[in-house]
Write a protein that holds these residues in place. Structure first.
Motif, PDB file in Angstrom:
ATOM      1  N   GLN A   1     -22.727  -0.874  -3.958  1.00 30.79           N
ATOM      2  CA  GLN A   1     -24.053  -0.574  -3.285  1.00 30.79           C
ATOM      3  C   GLN A   1     -24.855  -1.797  -3.460  1.00 30.79           C
ATOM      4  O   GLN A   1     -25.698  -1.946  -2.401  1.00 30.79           O
ATOM      5  N   ARG A   2     -24.987  -2.834  -4.315  1.00 32.86           N
ATOM      6  CA  ARG A   2     -25.768  -3.885  -4.455  1.00 32.86           C
ATOM      7  C   ARG A   2     -25.430  -5.075  -3.376  1.00 32.86           C
ATOM      8  O   ARG A   2     -25.906  -6.082  -2.928  1.00 32.86           O
ATOM      9  N   ALA A   3     -24.076  -4.799  -2.598  1.00 29.01           N
ATOM     10  CA  ALA A   3     -23.410  -5.526  -1.501  1.00 29.01           C
ATOM     11  C   ALA A   3     -23.304  -7.096  -2.127  1.00 29.01           C
ATOM     12  O   ALA A   3     -23.495  -8.093  -1.497  1.00 29.01           O
ATOM     13  N   ASN A   4     -22.851  -7.273  -3.342  1.00 33.83           N
ATOM     14  CA  ASN A   4     -22.502  -8.387  -3.793  1.00 33.83           C
ATOM     15  C   ASN A   4     -20.690  -8.202  -4.363  1.00 33.83           C
ATOM     16  O   ASN A   4     -20.403  -8.963  -5.189  1.00 33.83           O
ATOM     17  N   LYS A   5     -20.092  -7.328  -3.818  1.00 31.82           N
ATOM     18  CA  LYS A   5     -18.593  -7.127  -4.092  1.00 31.82           C
ATOM     19  C   LYS A   5     -18.008  -6.602  -2.736  1.00 31.82           C
ATOM     20  O   LYS A   5     -18.917  -5.829  -2.074  1.00 31.82           O
ATOM     21  N   VAL A   6     -16.820  -6.861  -2.466  1.00 35.33           N
ATOM     22  CA  VAL A   6     -15.899  -6.207  -1.465  1.00 35.33           C
ATOM     23  C   VAL A   6     -14.585  -5.793  -2.058  1.00 35.33           C
ATOM     24  O   VAL A   6     -14.306  -6.476  -2.816  1.00 35.33           O
ATOM     25  N   VAL A   7     -14.199  -4.571  -2.092  1.00 33.13           N
ATOM     26  CA  VAL A   7     -12.892  -4.112  -2.391  1.00 33.13           C
ATOM     27  C   VAL A   7     -12.028  -4.150  -1.081  1.00 33.13           C
ATOM     28  O   VAL A   7     -12.216  -3.406  -0.131  1.00 33.13           O
ATOM     29  N   PHE A   8     -10.849  -4.950  -0.843  1.00 31.47           N
ATOM     30  CA  PHE A   8     -10.046  -4.944   0.235  1.00 31.47           C
ATOM     31  C   PHE A   8      -8.871  -4.146  -0.322  1.00 31.47           C
ATOM     32  O   PHE A   8      -8.478  -4.407  -1.303  1.00 31.47           O
ATOM     33  N   THR A   9      -8.252  -3.520   0.586  1.00 36.21           N
ATOM     34  CA  THR A   9      -6.986  -2.925   0.483  1.00 36.21           C
ATOM     35  C   THR A   9      -5.775  -3.655   0.944  1.00 36.21           C
ATOM     36  O   THR A   9      -5.747  -4.144   2.202  1.00 36.21           O
ATOM     37  N   ASP A  10      -4.507  -3.620   0.525  1.00 29.74           N
ATOM     38  CA  ASP A  10      -3.569  -3.990   0.930  1.00 29.74           C
ATOM     39  C   ASP A  10      -2.374  -3.043   1.212  1.00 29.74           C
ATOM     40  O   ASP A  10      -2.012  -2.291   0.457  1.00 29.74           O
ATOM     41  N   GLU A  11      -2.159  -2.664   2.456  1.00 33.23           N
ATOM     42  CA  GLU A  11      -1.288  -1.545   2.761  1.00 33.23           C
ATOM     43  C   GLU A  11      -0.047  -2.053   3.221  1.00 33.23           C
ATOM     44  O   GLU A  11       0.629  -2.094   4.038  1.00 33.23           O
ATOM     45  N   LEU A  12       0.735  -2.659   2.045  1.00 32.35           N
ATOM     46  CA  LEU A  12       1.976  -3.260   1.810  1.00 32.35           C
ATOM     47  C   LEU A  12       2.953  -2.094   2.532  1.00 32.35           C
ATOM     48  O   LEU A  12       2.959  -0.892   2.028  1.00 32.35           O
ATOM     49  N   GLY A  13       3.643  -2.279   3.215  1.00 33.50           N
ATOM     50  CA  GLY A  13       4.788  -1.323   3.904  1.00 33.50           C
ATOM     51  C   GLY A  13       4.101  -0.514   5.278  1.00 33.50           C
ATOM     52  O   GLY A  13       4.960   0.391   5.591  1.00 33.50           O
ATOM     53  N   GLY A  14       2.885  -0.695   5.420  1.00 26.18           N
ATOM     54  CA  GLY A  14       2.333   0.022   6.518  1.00 26.18           C
ATOM     55  C   GLY A  14       2.162   1.604   6.234  1.00 26.18           C
ATOM     56  O   GLY A  14       2.008   2.588   7.011  1.00 26.18           O
ATOM     57  N   GLY A  15       2.015   1.772   4.872  1.00 26.00           N
ATOM     58  CA  GLY A  15       1.879   3.267   4.520  1.00 26.00           C
ATOM     59  C   GLY A  15       3.240   4.131   4.662  1.00 26.00           C
ATOM     60  O   GLY A  15       3.081   5.356   4.299  1.00 26.00           O
ATOM     61  N   GLY A  16       4.357   3.415   4.943  1.00 21.22           N
ATOM     62  CA  GLY A  16       5.488   4.480   4.838  1.00 21.22           C
ATOM     63  C   GLY A  16       6.692   3.801   3.994  1.00 21.22           C
ATOM     64  O   GLY A  16       7.903   4.096   4.111  1.00 21.22           O
ATOM     65  N   ALA A  17       6.276   3.361   2.715  1.00 20.18           N
ATOM     66  CA  ALA A  17       7.141   2.669   1.872  1.00 20.18           C
ATOM     67  C   ALA A  17       6.698   3.180   0.600  1.00 20.18           C
ATOM     68  O   ALA A  17       5.745   3.341   0.200  1.00 20.18           O
ATOM     69  N   ALA A  18       7.670   3.070  -0.554  1.00 22.75           N
ATOM     70  CA  ALA A  18       7.280   3.355  -2.006  1.00 22.75           C
ATOM     71  C   ALA A  18       7.049   2.234  -2.746  1.00 22.75           C
ATOM     72  O   ALA A  18       8.159   1.440  -2.955  1.00 22.75           O
TER      73      ALA A  18
ATOM     74  N   LYS B   1     -26.066   4.783  -9.738  1.00 24.48           N
ATOM     75  CA  LYS B   1     -26.943   3.524 -10.049  1.00 24.48           C
ATOM     76  C   LYS B   1     -26.386   2.699 -11.235  1.00 24.48           C
ATOM     77  O   LYS B   1     -26.086   3.144 -12.292  1.00 24.48           O
ATOM     78  N   GLY B   2     -26.366   1.545 -10.838  1.00 19.23           N
ATOM     79  CA  GLY B   2     -25.940   0.396 -11.674  1.00 19.23           C
ATOM     80  C   GLY B   2     -24.619   0.449 -12.169  1.00 19.23           C
ATOM     81  O   GLY B   2     -24.137  -0.466 -13.077  1.00 19.23           O
TER      82      GLY B   2
END
Length: 500
Positions: A331-348, A404-405
């Motif tokens: 919310q404070r725009a001082n962090k970003v969470v990026f995701t890694d889709e290893l295997g393209g969503g089709g792997a265990a 909040k917070g």
């Protein structure tokens, strides 16, 4: 059945057979083909597994280490209110959007509109047949937008598949008028280079700008030529959506050579996707800020001029990230969470073989001011429950829970289910709630599970690829304050200022 604690056996045992079979090596060294889903996230997986893996999965179920086939388990602070199975649209369920009392559910065959006035009993208002993976969906006012990322014979909803090598083939954005939710009307289509895998709205009073993310160009595709190192920007006049058109294609990765200046991928960076476009972009309109998950790169950019986004910073993780998939600001725009889709969503990938840092979230702090801001890596987050080697599982779409917070979000993990987790301390993320089903199959790797899991006006809504539309109620003192926050509209990739 409710599971309150995870057994140590579950953490340790599952995935050992996969390591012995070489799954880890295959996912991390096979290069872009292993990491890059094309033409879309690949949920329709069905692959044979070894007899030893099959036996291990069945033994884990028998021993209570994982849920039984299709069995629902969850933490004690989540209640599963209802599941609405797929109906007229049998394809893969994809993303979700919200407006007022309605939820809009994307599906590879079209989209479905639910009345969620009573979250315990959602009611179908309309189902629209309009095939075109992956039908990423968003809404703004009286307009609904759909992404088409598969080559079609034309832009109509009765189109058929057609090779991308044919010049007459079509991919891009579709626009519907939803002023009557019971009878959406198709009003415009805009063809974009390499189609539209996902899209992000930058809404203004008179116009809606759309950032179209697409990738994987090929010299044999007339409408998807390399280099493809930017995004298509579409301008849609609200009062005349039929005049929607591409107004620019800003280059985000300038550089020499046929592929521009993005991550070169393998063999320079083994197991990492070559950057040939973006997978997804999230914007914070109130902050004129955006974050792009672009295959081999993560970027931070300014959208003060929405037609001409400007890159502020760019990061890579050539050790643990294979495919930068999506982004979420706090919310404070001082962090970003990026995701890694290893295997393209089709792997265990939620097993001991892959470990806790791959196919996970990467948490980055944003430090500095203005155009000198930088992304600084802090930690990884991955669900703390190992899944069976017949379950596709990896980090996927989620949203903030507005407290909040605190920095708390809910996230989909395909057959890993739904996880609620906190990253207020960027270096020490932790899970606080979860919901999941047991494997769809104990004999094959079958694609399924939660594609999207989003918090909207007091409830969690999840679109399950195979099982349909789920509604969850979260009751926890850490997240209960969010119930007071009410929105009139939510497209998760257009993050609102929840407390304005």
């Amino acid at each position: 059945m409710i599971l309150l604690k995870e057994s140590r056996t579950r953490r340790r045992r599952l995935g050992v057979a996969a390591a012995a079979a070489g799954l880890l090596a295959a996912l991390l060294t096979a290069g872009p083909a292993a990491a890059t889903p094309d033409p879309g996230d690949g949920p329709s997986v069905s692959k044979e597994v070894s007899k030893s893996t099959e036996a291990e999965v069945k033994a884990a179920i028998a021993d209570g280490e994982i849920p039984g086939q299709d069995e629902i388990v969850h933490s004690d602070n989540i209640e599963h209110l209802v599941n609405i199975p797929k109906d007229a649209l049998p394809g893969t369920n994809s993303d979700l959007a919200f407006q007022g009392r309605y939820a809009f559910s994307g599906n590879y065959d079209g989209f479905r509109i639910f009345d969620i006035s009573n979250p315990k009993a959602p009611r179908t208002v309309a189902q629209v047949l309009c095939p075109g993976s992956q039908n990423d969906i968003s809404v703004s006012g009286n307009l609904l937008f759909l992404s088409t990322d598969s080559s079609r014979s034309d832009s109509s909803c009765s189109s058929t598949t057609q090779p991308a090598t044919e010049k007459s083939s079509w991919e891009g954005m579709k626009v519907f008028d939803i002023s009557d939710k019971t009878n959406p009307k198709y009003v415009a289509a805009v063809e974009t280079a390499c189609g539209s895998h996902t899209h992000t709205l930058v809404p203004e009073r008179r116009n809606v700008y759309i950032y179209v993310s697409s990738y994987s160009p090929n010299a044999t595709y007339p409408d998807c030529q390399p280099p493809h190192d930017g995004v298509s920007v579409i301008k849609v006049p609200r009062n005349a959506p039929e005049k929607a058109a591409v107004v620019d294609f800003p280059v985000l990765f300038p550089g020499e050579g046929p592929d521009g200046g993005g991550n070169p991928g393998s063999p320079t960076n083994p197991g990492v996707s070559k950057t040939t476009g973006c997978h997804d972009i999230t914007v914070l309109p109130d902050k004129d800020l955006a974050a792009g998950a672009c295959m081999g790169d993560g970027i931070l950019f300014s959208i003060k001029d929405p037609e001409n986004p400007k890159v502020i910073d760019r990061v890579q993780d050539n050790v643990n990230f294979a495919f930068w998939h999506s982004a979420t600001f706090n919310q404070r725009a001082n962090k970003v969470v990026f995701t890694d889709e290893l295997g393209g969503g089709g792997a265990a990938t939620c097993n001991a073989a892959i470990g806790p840092n791959r196919g996970a979230d990467g948490i980055y702090d944003i430090v500095g001011k203005g155009d000198k801001r930088k992304l600084v890596f802090k930690s990884y987050y991955k669900i703390p429950r190992h899944q069976a080697d017949t379950e596709n599982c990896v980090a996927h779409n989620g949203s903030l829970i507005p407290v909040k917070g605190k920095d708390i979000m809910v996230q989909a993990w395909y057959q890993g289910g739904v996880s609620v987790w906190e990253f207020t301390d960027s270096a020490r993320p932790r899970e606080i709630a979860y919901f999941e089903r047991g494997p769809l199959s104990t004999e094959r790797l079958v694609g399924g599970g939660a594609w999207s899991a989003y918090y909207y006006n007091g409830y969690i809504y999840s679109n399950d690829i195979a099982k349909g539309f789920d509604v969850l109620k979260l009751s926890d003192r850490r997240t209960d304050p969010a119930k007071k926050v009410r929105l009139g509209e939510l497209n998760v990739q257009t993050q609102p200022d929840y407390f304005d």
